[in-house]
Each structure stands twice: as C-alpha cells, then as structure tokens.
Scaffold this motif. Sequence first.
Motif, short mmCIF file in Angstrom:
data_model
loop_
_atom_site.label_atom_id
_atom_site.label_comp_id
_atom_site.label_asym_id
_atom_site.label_seq_id
_atom_site.Cartn_x
_atom_site.Cartn_y
_atom_site.Cartn_z
N CYS A 9 56.66 68.73 48.78
CA CYS A 9 56.12 68.45 47.56
C CYS A 9 57.13 67.91 46.25
O CYS A 9 58.32 68.18 46.38
N THR A 16 55.17 70.96 52.70
CA THR A 16 53.85 71.14 52.50
C THR A 16 53.19 71.30 54.12
O THR A 16 54.02 71.55 55.28
N CYS A 33 50.48 71.99 47.14
CA CYS A 33 51.58 72.79 47.71
C CYS A 33 51.27 74.28 47.41
O CYS A 33 51.06 74.71 46.59
N GLU A 39 48.37 70.61 42.58
CA GLU A 39 47.77 69.58 43.40
C GLU A 39 48.10 68.28 42.51
O GLU A 39 47.81 68.02 41.42
#
Length: 62
Positions: A9, A16, A33, A39
């Motif tokens: 992330c 992730t 994540c 997002e």
Amino acid sequence: MPMSNWIRCPKCNNKTRLKIREDTILKNFPLYCPKCRQEMLIDVQRLDISVITEPDAQTQSR
C-alpha cells in the motif's frame, strides 16, 4: 522464472492481497488496502508502482 513481489500500500506500506510479476502491466487498477481501508488507482509496469492522483471535484459557483 520471473521475479515477483507483493504489492504494498502506498499510504501505510503494508502488504495487500495481490502479487505481481516483473512482466505484469496494470493500468488504472483499483488497489484496496485491507489495513487502512483505502482504495487508490495505480499503474504497474516492470515492478514499478505509481499512484494515479485524481483531480479533486470542483464545486460549481455562480
């Protein structure tokens, strides 16, 4: 065999749930994540991850 890495992330730097190989190409991919629950859109090419920043919405004023 191609090299592979976990996608991390960009905000919190945690792993992730996705893994990419060196021949993976992603364009405008929505990365989620699970830890920070954010997002973001990313581009991936040759294990290089770049975050796409979307312009903020402008309010209409009269």
